[in-house]
Design a protein around this motif. Sequence first.
Motif, PDB file in Angstrom:
ATOM      1  N   UNK A 157       0.839  -1.204   0.000  1.00 39.12           N
ATOM      2  CA  UNK A 157       0.000   0.000   0.000  1.00 39.12           C
ATOM      3  C   UNK A 157       0.874   1.255   0.000  1.00 39.12           C
ATOM      4  N   UNK A 158       0.273   2.353  -0.424  1.00 40.00           N
ATOM      5  CA  UNK A 158       0.983   3.636  -0.406  1.00 40.00           C
ATOM      6  C   UNK A 158       0.149   4.661   0.347  1.00 40.00           C
ATOM      7  N   UNK A 159       0.763   5.282   1.362  1.00 36.27           N
ATOM      8  CA  UNK A 159       0.075   6.238   2.226  1.00 36.27           C
ATOM      9  C   UNK A 159       0.956   7.467   2.380  1.00 36.27           C
ATOM     10  N   UNK A 160       0.547   8.585   1.782  1.00 36.68           N
ATOM     11  CA  UNK A 160       1.336   9.817   1.846  1.00 36.68           C
ATOM     12  C   UNK A 160       0.806  10.796   2.884  1.00 36.68           C
ATOM     13  N   UNK A 161      -0.289  10.461   3.560  1.00 37.68           N
ATOM     14  CA  UNK A 161      -0.845  11.338   4.595  1.00 37.68           C
ATOM     15  C   UNK A 161      -0.063  11.195   5.894  1.00 37.68           C
ATOM     16  N   UNK A 162       0.413  12.320   6.415  1.00 33.80           N
ATOM     17  CA  UNK A 162       1.149  12.257   7.684  1.00 33.80           C
ATOM     18  C   UNK A 162       0.158  12.184   8.843  1.00 33.80           C
TER      19      UNK A 162
END
Length: 208
Positions: A157-162
């Motif tokens: 998965x890819x998660x760019x939200x801090x």
Amino acid sequence: FPAWVVPNGELADATYTVVARAFDNASQYAAIYSTKVVTVDLTSPTVTVTYPAEGAVYSQVQVATPMAGTTGDAGSFASQISSVTLVIYDDVDDVFFTGSGFGSGSPVWLGTNGGTFASWTYENANLTFTNDHLYRMRVKAVDAAGNTTYSSTRTFQYDADIPTTTVTAPVPGYVTSLNTISGTATDERQGARAYEANAVLAAWREGL
């Protein structure tokens, strides 16, 4: 004269010498033999993915590349690996990576571009991931005899939200002691997400 075929299952991994000699209806044999030496390799190669990790979540900080893995072609009569290719799929947009971007509706097999066949890597400056997307990759190894093996599908998965944190205690102002410090942490800064890393600590408390 019709071709002769060795039935399936009658040959094993080994080196064979094929000899042909013609015989006509007048009972005459050809004076010259025709021979060919061939090696039969029926053993499939092995292939594994070592990175990215299965089910892992990646970001700009913890990147998912370079992708990496290993292959092998064991046996006394192994023909050795001739190609290692991989396919990368965006599960949310239902498209495959083409080498220049995601956009193909059908699989595009891309050759590995680093290391060796035995220990390969793949990296591409055009390979960028979208926030809150699920990705799948699979690798294919082919040996010189044409035996083909596919790896298991690797999902990440890819998660760019801090994440964000909030201190709930103590309240602002003057205090005589700090017996408890507590707060909350969340990874839902932009609202609910399908594919996020989730905060390591949803709520914390420290006694002093």
